[in-house]
Design a protein around this motif. Structure first.
Motif, PDB file in Angstrom:
ATOM      1  N   ALA A 144       1.989   3.945  -2.844  1.00 35.21           N
ATOM      2  CA  ALA A 144       3.429   3.943  -3.103  1.00 35.21           C
ATOM      3  C   ALA A 144       4.253   4.273  -1.863  1.00 35.21           C
ATOM      4  CB  ALA A 144       3.756   4.946  -4.215  1.00 35.21           C
ATOM      5  N   GLY A 145       3.586   4.623  -0.759  1.00 27.89           N
ATOM      6  CA  GLY A 145       4.297   4.945   0.470  1.00 27.89           C
ATOM      7  C   GLY A 145       4.813   6.363   0.528  1.00 27.89           C
ATOM      8  N   VAL A 146       4.484   7.193  -0.478  1.00 26.97           N
ATOM      9  CA  VAL A 146       4.886   8.601  -0.448  1.00 26.97           C
ATOM     10  C   VAL A 146       4.049   9.358   0.571  1.00 26.97           C
ATOM     11  CG1 VAL A 146       5.109  10.693  -1.850  1.00 26.97           C
ATOM     12  CG2 VAL A 146       5.541   8.464  -2.859  1.00 26.97           C
ATOM     13  N   LEU A 147       2.846   8.874   0.787  1.00 25.73           N
ATOM     14  CA  LEU A 147       1.912   9.458   1.740  1.00 25.73           C
ATOM     15  C   LEU A 147       1.528   8.362   2.716  1.00 25.73           C
ATOM     16  CD1 LEU A 147       0.158  11.989   2.384  1.00 25.73           C
ATOM     17  CD2 LEU A 147      -1.528  11.112   0.765  1.00 25.73           C
ATOM     18  N   SER A 148       1.649   8.624   4.002  1.00 24.03           N
ATOM     19  CA  SER A 148       1.359   7.588   4.990  1.00 24.03           C
ATOM     20  C   SER A 148      -0.102   7.181   4.944  1.00 24.03           C
ATOM     21  CB  SER A 148       1.699   8.100   6.400  1.00 24.03           C
ATOM     22  OG  SER A 148       0.767   9.093   6.805  1.00 24.03           O
ATOM     23  N   ASN A 149      -0.399   5.995   5.474  1.00 20.74           N
ATOM     24  CA  ASN A 149      -1.782   5.516   5.466  1.00 20.74           C
ATOM     25  C   ASN A 149      -2.702   6.466   6.219  1.00 20.74           C
ATOM     26  OD1 ASN A 149      -1.386   3.215   3.924  1.00 20.74           O
ATOM     27  ND2 ASN A 149      -0.803   1.973   5.689  1.00 20.74           N
ATOM     28  N   SER A 150      -2.277   6.903   7.405  1.00 22.31           N
ATOM     29  CA  SER A 150      -3.132   7.800   8.185  1.00 22.31           C
ATOM     30  C   SER A 150      -3.251   9.165   7.515  1.00 22.31           C
ATOM     31  CB  SER A 150      -2.576   7.960   9.609  1.00 22.31           C
ATOM     32  OG  SER A 150      -1.267   8.518   9.580  1.00 22.31           O
ATOM     33  N   GLY A 151      -2.119   9.691   7.014  1.00 16.40           N
ATOM     34  CA  GLY A 151      -2.158  10.969   6.319  1.00 16.40           C
ATOM     35  C   GLY A 151      -2.983  10.892   5.055  1.00 16.40           C
ATOM     36  N   GLY A 152      -2.856   9.786   4.334  1.00 16.37           N
ATOM     37  CA  GLY A 152      -3.630   9.605   3.110  1.00 16.37           C
ATOM     38  C   GLY A 152      -5.119   9.526   3.374  1.00 16.37           C
ATOM     39  N   ARG A 153      -5.504   8.738   4.379  1.00 16.10           N
ATOM     40  CA  ARG A 153      -6.932   8.615   4.708  1.00 16.10           C
ATOM     41  C   ARG A 153      -7.509   9.970   5.088  1.00 16.10           C
ATOM     42  NH1 ARG A 153      -5.291   3.942   7.524  1.00 16.10           N
ATOM     43  NH2 ARG A 153      -5.362   5.128   9.474  1.00 16.10           N
ATOM     44  N   ASP A 154      -6.789  10.686   5.942  1.00 19.58           N
ATOM     45  CA  ASP A 154      -7.292  11.980   6.400  1.00 19.58           C
ATOM     46  C   ASP A 154      -7.411  12.972   5.242  1.00 19.58           C
ATOM     47  OD1 ASP A 154      -7.461  11.066   8.964  1.00 19.58           O
ATOM     48  OD2 ASP A 154      -5.669  12.083   9.698  1.00 19.58           O
ATOM     49  N   LEU A 155      -6.379  13.009   4.379  1.00 23.17           N
ATOM     50  CA  LEU A 155      -6.389  13.980   3.296  1.00 23.17           C
ATOM     51  C   LEU A 155      -7.477  13.641   2.270  1.00 23.17           C
ATOM     52  CD1 LEU A 155      -5.157  16.509   2.129  1.00 23.17           C
ATOM     53  CD2 LEU A 155      -3.419  15.112   1.003  1.00 23.17           C
ATOM     54  N   ILE A 156      -7.660  12.367   1.952  1.00 21.43           N
ATOM     55  CA  ILE A 156      -8.713  11.975   1.015  1.00 21.43           C
ATOM     56  C   ILE A 156     -10.079  12.318   1.586  1.00 21.43           C
ATOM     57  CG2 ILE A 156      -9.851   9.994  -0.065  1.00 21.43           C
ATOM     58  CD1 ILE A 156      -7.036   8.752  -0.391  1.00 21.43           C
ATOM     59  N   ASP A 157     -10.288  12.026   2.879  1.00 25.25           N
ATOM     60  CA  ASP A 157     -11.578  12.366   3.505  1.00 25.25           C
ATOM     61  C   ASP A 157     -11.816  13.870   3.492  1.00 25.25           C
ATOM     62  OD1 ASP A 157     -12.136   9.730   3.968  1.00 25.25           O
ATOM     63  OD2 ASP A 157     -11.617   9.757   6.096  1.00 25.25           O
ATOM     64  N   ALA A 158     -10.754  14.627   3.802  1.00 20.35           N
ATOM     65  CA  ALA A 158     -10.887  16.087   3.812  1.00 20.35           C
ATOM     66  C   ALA A 158     -11.196  16.600   2.404  1.00 20.35           C
ATOM     67  CB  ALA A 158      -9.601  16.728   4.338  1.00 20.35           C
TER      68      ALA A 158
END
Length: 607
Positions: free
Chosen positions: A532-546
């Motif tokens: 939805a664009g609330v979380l950036s692609n890079s921020g989303g990838r990092d947070l999901i991985d973490a």
């Protein structure tokens, strides 16, 4: 200048997995290592380029970055890196650069592969066994769209039962779906034809709509195999239509599942669905710890494991509701039983209490209270017997406060949003994780939609929820260490729930509020927020991985405790981890902290 053999032996003897190798094997490995001195700021290797072998840091520091040049790890002495690329023809899947004057030990690819093929300790540490061969598809985790028959037999509601039976015989199938303009209206099976038409001596020109099961249970293509198994076991059905919205796109039958081996989670669901009392159910739920060990041991992703375990709690709840109605009689007004907390988010592990509530139709009156109190007490007491212990904060349907008509629930949420006191923030955090379990689902649908819209529009409430989400901080200490618990029973451990998983759960909830996302599961919320664009692609990838790393570490810790004969908990001693594991776990906590910081400073949710 290369290390002399004695110095190299002393160093490797203090590094896992080399410290677990037989003395003879370790001595034989020493000549294979070569040393590499590099100054700060030098590239060791780049993404997509050939790798020399496995790298081990003797001194200095190394930053590892992904293909998009985003740093994913900062490594220090005794950490290994580069092993992922050695399973892909020696091509790097990351890039690495020194951050200080660094001495590296390099183990050539051929020697590395020989090491993991011959030494179990090395194979386990580098996880080569799973990476080296494709995983066998498993029913429990396979998407329904890979299991279903894509062209199910269909007919119109006005078709005769004789024509429908003839079509089933010609296609050699045991069911037919009744559709109008592609929309599913019902399903009829061989059992329907024999039990209703033949046994009932109905005319052969009877419309199929007269004997079909109208509005049958269905699943979306995004469901997984365990959803099919659990639905079949609990509801005693053999055919599950697959729908996108109301449009029929496929069907899964028991025949479609014969090529797969039934999972133990489905066996537990079946045992609970047929249980006659809570004590019988408890004998089934007592097997959940061993199921957890099995699921962790076979390498399932954490959200799949917790979903399978939560399915068992859902089934137990619905079975208790059925038993309660059998004892008390039919409900005087429609009701809906909902779960919140970890069950609501489908994130139950080996340690779970119960969090639930009852929503009652607005036609409810005081004369109905005795019935619903008895029902709530019966179910909550039964869950407690099954091992889902009473909520310490009494957030259960047995508490009158959480057993109310829909109108009262709407007032609850409206009040929490309008006046976000500390208690209101806490209650809203729990209740925004509600998920229907049994009863009339429509009682909740409008409430959820209205509440999300109301909350998203109230910037003060969202700001309070963001502030509330920052109360649980990752356990980061100074000088790249961990902030462990300082005293008490769990001294010198990390709380992987409250300081590990919960900070991400809280962030996911805030993202869902801001974007009005209906998802309740934390990982699903993060993915939806990213889309939805609330979380950036890079921020989303990092947070999901973490999040994946933290949650999987928690489950692996609990599985290890169960295998050791201990009761599982959330408290992990960092000393139980290897240097490699500690480094990556701390990197995961850093990612979570950075996203918390972005939220706290009002930078949107773009990480």
């Amino acid at each position: 200048m290369p290390l002399d053999p004695d110095a190299l032996l002393r160093f490797l003897s203090g590094v896992h997995p080399y410290d677990a190798l037989p003395e003879e094997a370790l001595n034989a490995l020493l000549p294979a290592f070569r040393t590499l001195h590099m100054a700060a700021g030098q590239d060791i290797y780049q993404y997509g380029k050939p790798l020399d072998g496995l790298y081990l840091i003797h001194s200095g520091g190394v930053a590892v970055r992904d293909r998009n040049n985003v740093q994913i790890s900062q490594l220090g002495p005794r950490n290994s890196f580069g092993e992922r690329g050695l399973g892909r023809d020696g091509i790097a899947v990351t890039s690495a650069r020194t951050t200080a004057d660094t001495l590296l030990l390099v183990l050539p690819k051929s020697d590395f592969l020989r090491l993991v093929e011959t030494q179990p300790a090395a194979a386990k540490f580098f996880d080569r066994s799973r990476a080296a061969r494709p995983k066998r598809p498993e029913l429990a985790t396979s998407p329904v769209e890979t299991l279903m028959a894509r062209e199910p037999l269909t007919c119109a509601p006005g078709e005769t039962v004789q024509a429908a039976a003839r079509a089933m015989a010609e296609r050699r199938v045991s069911s037919i779906c009744i559709t109008e303009d592609g929309l599913l209206r019902g399903i009829a099976t061989v059992r329907d034809l024999s039990g209703k038409v033949v046994a009932g001596a109905l005319p052969f020109d009877t419309p199929i709509s007269a004997v079909m099961t109208a509005d049958p249970l269905s699943l979306p293509p995004s469901a997984i195999g365990s959803d099919v198994l659990h639905m079949m076991m609990e509801r005693h059905i053999g055919h599950v239509p697959v729908t996108q919205g109301q449009r029929l796109v496929g069907i899964v039958t028991q025949t479609d599942l014969t090529r797969f081996q039934a999972t133990s989670s489905a066996e537990l669901v079946a045992g609970i669905a047929g249980a006659q009392d809570a004590q019988e159910m408890a004998r089934v739920t007592a097997r959940i710890p061993q199921l957890l060990v099995q699921l962790v041991g076979t390498g399932n992703r954490h959200d799949i494991i917790t979903r399978l375990i939560t399915d068992i709690a859902d089934t137990a709840t619905r079975r208790l509701l059925t038993l309660a109605e059998a004892r008390l009689g039919p409900p005087p007004v429609p009701y809906l039983w909902l779960a919140c907390g970890s069950q609501g988010r489908q994130e139950q592990t080996g340690v779970s209490d119960q969090d639930n509530c009852l929503m009652l139709d607005d036609s409810y009156s005081d004369e109905h209270e005795a019935y619903f109190k008895a029902l709530a007490d019966f179910v909550c007491d039964g869950l407690n017997i099954c091992g889902y212990v009473y909520c310490p904060g009494e957030m259960m349907a047995s508490n009158p406060r959480w057993r109310q008509p829909v109108g009262v629930w709407k007032a609850y949420f409206k009040g929490w949003i309008a006046k976000p006191s500390p208690e209101a923030q806490m209650l809203a955090s729990v209740m925004f994780d509600l998920r229907p379990i049994g009863g009339t689902v429509s009682l909740f649908e409008d409430l959820q939609r209205q509440t999300l819209a109301l909350a998203a529009k109230n910037s003060i409430f969202v700001a309070h929820m963001i502030s509330n989400s920052l109360k649980h901080q990752p356990p980061l200490g100074l000088l790249r260490g961990f902030a462990t618990i300082r005293s008490g029973e769990h001294k010198n451990t990390l709380d992987l729930k409250h300081n590990g998983v919960v900070p991400v759960v809280d962030l996911g909830r805030v993202y869902a509020l801001q974007a009005k996302l209906s998802a309740v599961n934390t990982r699903a919320r993060l993915e939806a927020a990213q889309a939805a664009g609330v979380l950036s692609n890079s921020g989303g990838r990092d947070l999901i991985d973490a999040y994946d790393l933290i949650a999987e570490t928690r489950l692996e810790h609990q599985a290890a405790q169960i295998k050791a004969g201990e009761a599982p908990n959330n408290y992990l001693a960092p000393a139980d981890l290897s240097d490699f594991e500690r480094s990556h776990l701390r990197d995961a906590f850093v990612v979570v902290k950075s996203l918390q910081s972005a939220a706290g400073h009002g930078k949107g949710m773009l990480g």
